[in-house]
Design a protein around this motif. Structure first.
Motif, PDB file in Angstrom:
ATOM      1  N   GLY B 126       0.925  -1.131  -0.052  1.00 52.13           N
ATOM      2  CA  GLY B 126      -0.087  -0.076  -0.137  1.00 52.13           C
ATOM      3  C   GLY B 126       1.027   1.308   0.002  1.00 52.13           C
ATOM      4  O   GLY B 126       0.593   2.183  -0.531  1.00 52.13           O
ATOM      5  N   ASP B 127       1.838   1.174   0.583  1.00 50.68           N
ATOM      6  CA  ASP B 127       2.862   2.446   0.601  1.00 50.68           C
ATOM      7  C   ASP B 127       3.376   2.847  -0.980  1.00 50.68           C
ATOM      8  O   ASP B 127       4.175   4.034  -0.883  1.00 50.68           O
ATOM      9  CB  ASP B 127       4.003   2.061   1.623  1.00 50.68           C
ATOM     10  N   HIS B 128       3.158   1.940  -1.730  1.00 53.55           N
ATOM     11  CA  HIS B 128       3.469   2.157  -3.102  1.00 53.55           C
ATOM     12  C   HIS B 128       2.466   2.550  -4.039  1.00 53.55           C
ATOM     13  O   HIS B 128       2.790   2.537  -5.251  1.00 53.55           O
ATOM     14  CB  HIS B 128       4.662   0.988  -3.712  1.00 53.55           C
ATOM     15  N   LEU B 129       1.217   2.612  -3.548  1.00 54.02           N
ATOM     16  CA  LEU B 129       0.193   2.823  -4.572  1.00 54.02           C
ATOM     17  C   LEU B 129       0.168   4.411  -4.594  1.00 54.02           C
ATOM     18  O   LEU B 129       0.362   4.983  -3.684  1.00 54.02           O
ATOM     19  CB  LEU B 129      -1.039   2.469  -3.720  1.00 54.02           C
ATOM     20  N   GLU B 130      -0.048   4.678  -5.859  1.00 50.26           N
ATOM     21  CA  GLU B 130      -0.463   5.900  -6.183  1.00 50.26           C
ATOM     22  C   GLU B 130      -1.986   6.258  -6.375  1.00 50.26           C
ATOM     23  O   GLU B 130      -2.446   7.361  -5.998  1.00 50.26           O
ATOM     24  CB  GLU B 130       0.254   6.512  -7.628  1.00 50.26           C
ATOM     25  N   VAL B 142     -15.252   5.086  -7.477  1.00 47.75           N
ATOM     26  CA  VAL B 142     -14.235   6.501  -7.029  1.00 47.75           C
ATOM     27  C   VAL B 142     -12.781   6.166  -7.325  1.00 47.75           C
ATOM     28  O   VAL B 142     -12.390   4.959  -6.721  1.00 47.75           O
ATOM     29  CB  VAL B 142     -14.657   6.975  -5.761  1.00 47.75           C
ATOM     30  N   ALA B 143     -12.025   7.261  -7.574  1.00 46.91           N
ATOM     31  CA  ALA B 143     -10.605   7.097  -7.614  1.00 46.91           C
ATOM     32  C   ALA B 143     -10.057   7.517  -6.078  1.00 46.91           C
ATOM     33  O   ALA B 143     -10.656   8.528  -5.595  1.00 46.91           O
ATOM     34  CB  ALA B 143      -9.934   7.843  -8.832  1.00 46.91           C
ATOM     35  N   CYS B 144      -9.379   6.856  -5.607  1.00 46.34           N
ATOM     36  CA  CYS B 144      -8.676   7.283  -4.493  1.00 46.34           C
ATOM     37  C   CYS B 144      -7.139   7.122  -4.219  1.00 46.34           C
ATOM     38  O   CYS B 144      -6.615   6.166  -4.985  1.00 46.34           O
ATOM     39  CB  CYS B 144      -9.517   6.696  -3.159  1.00 46.34           C
ATOM     40  N   GLY B 145      -6.549   7.895  -3.545  1.00 47.09           N
ATOM     41  CA  GLY B 145      -4.988   7.676  -3.329  1.00 47.09           C
ATOM     42  C   GLY B 145      -4.561   8.382  -2.191  1.00 47.09           C
ATOM     43  O   GLY B 145      -5.495   9.094  -1.386  1.00 47.09           O
ATOM     44  N   PRO B 146      -3.169   8.509  -1.887  1.00 46.31           N
ATOM     45  CA  PRO B 146      -2.672   9.175  -0.584  1.00 46.31           C
ATOM     46  C   PRO B 146      -3.105  10.617  -0.303  1.00 46.31           C
ATOM     47  O   PRO B 146      -3.367  10.883   0.794  1.00 46.31           O
ATOM     48  CB  PRO B 146      -1.456   9.158  -0.580  1.00 46.31           C
ATOM     49  N   PHE B 153      -9.116   5.769   1.087  1.00 47.05           N
ATOM     50  CA  PHE B 153      -7.924   5.027   0.492  1.00 47.05           C
ATOM     51  C   PHE B 153      -7.242   4.346   1.591  1.00 47.05           C
ATOM     52  O   PHE B 153      -7.027   3.155   1.616  1.00 47.05           O
ATOM     53  CB  PHE B 153      -7.047   6.094  -0.116  1.00 47.05           C
ATOM     54  N   ARG B 154      -7.171   5.182   2.849  1.00 54.99           N
ATOM     55  CA  ARG B 154      -6.395   4.402   3.882  1.00 54.99           C
ATOM     56  C   ARG B 154      -7.367   3.435   4.505  1.00 54.99           C
ATOM     57  O   ARG B 154      -6.621   2.482   5.163  1.00 54.99           O
ATOM     58  CB  ARG B 154      -6.029   5.541   4.984  1.00 54.99           C
ATOM     59  N   ALA B 155      -8.566   3.321   4.234  1.00 49.97           N
ATOM     60  CA  ALA B 155      -9.493   2.313   4.975  1.00 49.97           C
ATOM     61  C   ALA B 155      -9.513   1.141   4.014  1.00 49.97           C
ATOM     62  O   ALA B 155      -9.677   0.093   4.449  1.00 49.97           O
ATOM     63  CB  ALA B 155     -10.829   2.857   5.247  1.00 49.97           C
ATOM     64  N   THR B 156      -9.300   1.272   2.634  1.00 48.60           N
ATOM     65  CA  THR B 156      -9.209   0.287   1.715  1.00 48.60           C
ATOM     66  C   THR B 156      -8.021  -0.494   1.459  1.00 48.60           C
ATOM     67  O   THR B 156      -8.021  -1.597   1.587  1.00 48.60           O
ATOM     68  CB  THR B 156      -9.547   0.981   0.074  1.00 48.60           C
ATOM     69  N   VAL B 157      -7.038   0.305   1.801  1.00 49.54           N
ATOM     70  CA  VAL B 157      -5.787  -0.624   1.778  1.00 49.54           C
ATOM     71  C   VAL B 157      -5.465  -1.032   3.121  1.00 49.54           C
ATOM     72  O   VAL B 157      -5.516  -0.737   4.455  1.00 49.54           O
ATOM     73  CB  VAL B 157      -4.362   0.494   1.705  1.00 49.54           C
ATOM     74  N   LEU B 359      -5.138   2.272   7.919  1.00 53.23           N
ATOM     75  CA  LEU B 359      -6.034   2.117   9.121  1.00 53.23           C
ATOM     76  C   LEU B 359      -5.911   0.596   9.743  1.00 53.23           C
ATOM     77  O   LEU B 359      -5.708   0.361  10.820  1.00 53.23           O
ATOM     78  CB  LEU B 359      -7.213   2.446   8.507  1.00 53.23           C
ATOM     79  N   MET B 360      -6.289  -0.211   8.829  1.00 49.97           N
ATOM     80  CA  MET B 360      -6.294  -1.854   9.298  1.00 49.97           C
ATOM     81  C   MET B 360      -5.266  -2.669   8.907  1.00 49.97           C
ATOM     82  O   MET B 360      -5.300  -3.786   8.801  1.00 49.97           O
ATOM     83  CB  MET B 360      -7.651  -2.301   8.896  1.00 49.97           C
ATOM     84  N   SER B 361      -3.953  -2.147   8.478  1.00 52.52           N
ATOM     85  CA  SER B 361      -2.935  -2.980   7.759  1.00 52.52           C
ATOM     86  C   SER B 361      -2.152  -3.616   9.448  1.00 52.52           C
ATOM     87  O   SER B 361      -2.400  -3.210  10.088  1.00 52.52           O
ATOM     88  CB  SER B 361      -1.672  -1.898   7.410  1.00 52.52           C
ATOM     89  N   PHE B 362      -2.059  -4.736   8.783  1.00 47.46           N
ATOM     90  CA  PHE B 362      -1.100  -5.795   9.517  1.00 47.46           C
ATOM     91  C   PHE B 362      -0.069  -5.308  10.042  1.00 47.46           C
ATOM     92  O   PHE B 362       0.335  -5.320  11.467  1.00 47.46           O
ATOM     93  CB  PHE B 362      -1.011  -7.150   9.083  1.00 47.46           C
TER      94      PHE B 362
END
Lengths: 249, 443
Positions: B126-130, B142-146, B153-157, B359-362
């Motif tokens: 996720g840290d490399h997603l634009e 919808v488009a989302c990004g950082p 975006f932060r909830a989907t990653v 947000l919910m990343s391991f």
């Protein structure tokens, strides 16, 4: 480098076999032109092939049932291709086609009339130029009519005969015509059907087989993608009609 | 149809529908409830089984665009990582982050916010997603990004597919000179040594430790640490002059054609395997050598359907992460329980993690330990005990691997759950986007 690249035209570019065949040519370094009725869908495949291979891929609108527009389509291409591959196919609904003759006519025209007329235009231009290869994807369903799919089978039988005759006509000029009978292929057209594993090819296999048959050193005239089909169809072809007509096939 | 995860436990009935065209996704999402997307079925437990419907994303397999200058690649979400490697490694590009298998989809990599052997340095996928494209429960794409719809975006990653259906993504590939990894093996005689060796390898691009789960007593936690760098053109041409610089995966593969009887992996066979593996690794010593990218990153992909080796009942993977301060004590206690139980894990992997992601990343700073255990009647109680150790240490479990943790364990490990639930409510996700994982954990 691109100036020396050969160009192929794929007719029916939104099908799984069409996508795989165009991909096989692009991977082999060809420029690719995609023709389809649904330009948006074809563009999705064009982007995919271009991104994966770095090849140039163009998209051109074509309705295989509009024969009047065909000369304009052929002349409107950026270049007369070196190879044209037609994978257009529409199985239709056999039971519906038995009572709704408009549906039967659509199946005949999509599988036989449209592809034959269009390839006829390319044949004449290839003859005038003195070079070019034509590949038509027909079907084992055209080898013998069966009660469960003879509308589609009859159209494919017509297309097979057209390709055979065209090959006979063009051979003295050194032009190639290849007939492809894929057998069962795992595609959207066959999704949900129970398919026997040994007889069923993946679309990528069909693409690779077409490329090898049409462009390989040892060119072939008629190919079954999985060789086992040649045996299967010769057995089916050998059953005497009085027996065949009573079989549930 | 009856669906299962990679661990083959649990199994649930769910109506399976295939997605073939991104334009058809909004209508399908808006008109269905109890749905979840499924990629290539590599989540181990119940994460990709919809409570009513499961939307197979493998038909969303088109690449959209690639810019060789920046390495920026845009693909549909059902794109397999193996396809990306096949198309781009020969052109000198490698994905920024790869998990332990290449047979995953990009959508799955985003939903689980996967990490790789470079997490300590490069973060998670996720840290490399634009950018990503998400179809919300309403059917709106919808488009989302950082910096665009950033909350979504932060909830989907890392959001396990519970905010909608991911249909596409853009991320940057990194240039590599070769497809070879310059690998160095460090031998650690116990757990403290393993943690120190991982700390000492902070500067390495890739690092991971393999723990012998059979060794006990003073040798508890004895490990081999594999550190790796992308080899340069010069290194390969001087050490392996005949080798191709950018080799593809070798076509030769082993396979597990049927479920092995449960006895195959008994205590003695695992112990013997571990002993052999450890001695071989130790013998290689500290001398760096060149390894092909495929066995280095994806050793198990060389064995087709390896999940069958655990027999018909399937297996459980347990992957936890614990913070640095409590790591040694907690991991020692976990390993002690495992070795004493006699349920020796076939595979135990230890890895250092860097900063957390979404947000919910391991991932979170600390050390992550992954264990495989065959499903038996006693396995569940053993893992419940281990969960208590993880919670007490301030750690959490990886949802992509999970098939059985309790709500209490989950809630203790993911303190941001409240914010995630608020966001889900705001977009109408509760009840609409629902997997067996989310219903088990009360999300």
């Amino acid at each position: 480098m691109t100036e020396n690249r050969k160009t192929m035209l794929l007719i029916g570019a939104t099908s799984d076999i069409g996508r795989a065949t165009a991909m096989a040519y692009a991977e082999a370094g060809w420029q690719v032109l995609l023709a389809a009725r649904n330009v948006q869908s074809a563009q999705r495949n064009a982007d995919d092939i271009a991104t994966r291979t770095g090849a140039g891929v163009g998209v051109h609108a074509l309705d295989i049932l509009h024969s009047d527009a065909m000369p304009g389509f052929v002349d409107g291409l950026p270049v007369l291709p070196d190879t044209v591959v037609c994978v257009v196919g529409e199985m239709g609904d056999q039971e519906r086609a038995q009572v709704e003759f408009d549906h039967a006519a659509m199946v005949f025209r999509t599988n036989f009339e449209g592809p034959s007329l269009l390839l006829g235009h390319f044949a004449n231009r290839f003859l005038a130029r003195g070079s070019g290869s034509i590949v038509g994807v027909s079907s084992v369903a055209g080898d013998r009519g069966r009660g469960t799919n003879y509308i589609y089978g009859a159209a494919k039988a017509g297309f097979t005969a057209f390709l055979s005759g065209l090959r006979n006509r063009l051979a003295p000029s050194g032009l190639r015509v290849v007939t492809v009978k894929p057998g069962f292929v795992r595609t959207r057209m066959t999704a949900g059907m129970k398919l026997p594993g040994l007889l069923t090819a993946e679309p990528a296999e069909v693409g690779a087989a077409i490329l090898a048959a049409a462009e390989g050193k040892r060119g072939r005239d008629v190919i079954y993608v999985r060789p086992v089909w040649r045996g299967v169809m010769s057995v089916i072809g050998a059953i005497p009609e009085p027996i065949f007509k009573k079989l549930k096939l | 149809m009856l669906l299962e995860g990679w661990g083959r436990y649990p199994r649930f009935e769910s109506e399976a529908l295939g997605l073939g065209d991104p334009l058809a996704v909004p209508g399908l999402v808006a008109s269905s409830r109890g749905i979840i997307a499924r990629g290539n079925g590599r989540a181990y437990g119940d994460a990709a089984i919809g409570t009513r419907r499961t939307l197979g994303a493998l038909g969303l397999d088109r690449m959209k665009a690639f810019d060789p200058q920046s390495g920026r690649l845009t693909v549909e979400a059902g794109m397999l990582l193996s396809d990306i490697l096949a198309a781009f490694l020969p052109r000198g590009f490698f994905p920024p982050v790869v998990p332990g298998t290449k047979l995953v989809t990009v959508g799955g990599m985003i939903a689980a916010d996967v990490h790789g052997k470079n997490h300590h340095r490069d973060g998670s996928f996720g840290d490399h997603l634009e950018q990503l494209t998400l179809v919300l429960p309403s059917g709106q794409a919808v488009a989302c990004g950082p910096s665009e719809n950033a909350d979504l975006f932060r909830a989907t990653v890392g959001g396990m597919g519970l905010t909608g259906i991911i249909t596409g993504a853009t991320f940057r590939m990194k240039p590599v000179e070769t497809g070879w990894i310059r690998q160095r093996t460090i031998v650690a005689k116990d757990l403290a040594g393993a943690l120190k060796a991982l700390d000492d390898s902070d500067a390495a691009t890739y690092s991971v430790a393999w723990i012998d789960c059979v060794a006990r007593g003073a040798g508890l936690g004895r490990s081999l640490i594999f550190a790796g760098e992308h080899a340069t053109r010069q290194e390969v041409s001087s050490e392996r002059p005949d080798a191709p610089l950018l080799p593809l995966a070798s076509p030769g593969r082993l396979g597990v054609p049927f479920d092995l009887p449960a006895m195959t992996l008994n205590k003695a066979s695992v112990a013997a395997f571990n002993e052999l593996y450890f001695r071989r690794g130790a013998r290689n010593g500290d001398k760096p050598f060149l390894t092909h990218w495929h066995p280095y990153f994806f050793p198990l992909d060389g064995v087709d359907r390896w999940n069958r080796i655990y027999g018909r009942r399937g297996f459980l993977q347990h992957q936890c992460v614990v913070p640095p301060a409590t790591a040694h004590a907690a991991l020692a206690e976990i390993l002690d329980r495992i070795t004493r139980s006699g349920k020796a894990s076939f595979l135990a992997v230890l890895k250092k993690m860097g900063a957390g992601g979404s947000l919910m990343s391991f991932p979170m700073p600390g050390y992550t330990l992954a264990l495989d255990l065959r499903v038996t009647d006693e396995t569940f109680a053993l893992l419940d005990q281990i969960d208590r150790i993880v919670v007490a240490a301030g750690g959490r479990l990886y949802l992509a691997k999970d098939a059985r943790q309790s709500r209490q364990t989950f809630e203790a490990g993911y303190p941001t759950l409240g914010r995630f639930n608020d966001l889900r409510s705001a977009i109408g996700a509760p009840g609409h986007m629902a997997s067996h994982l989310s219903s088990r954990l009360g999300i």
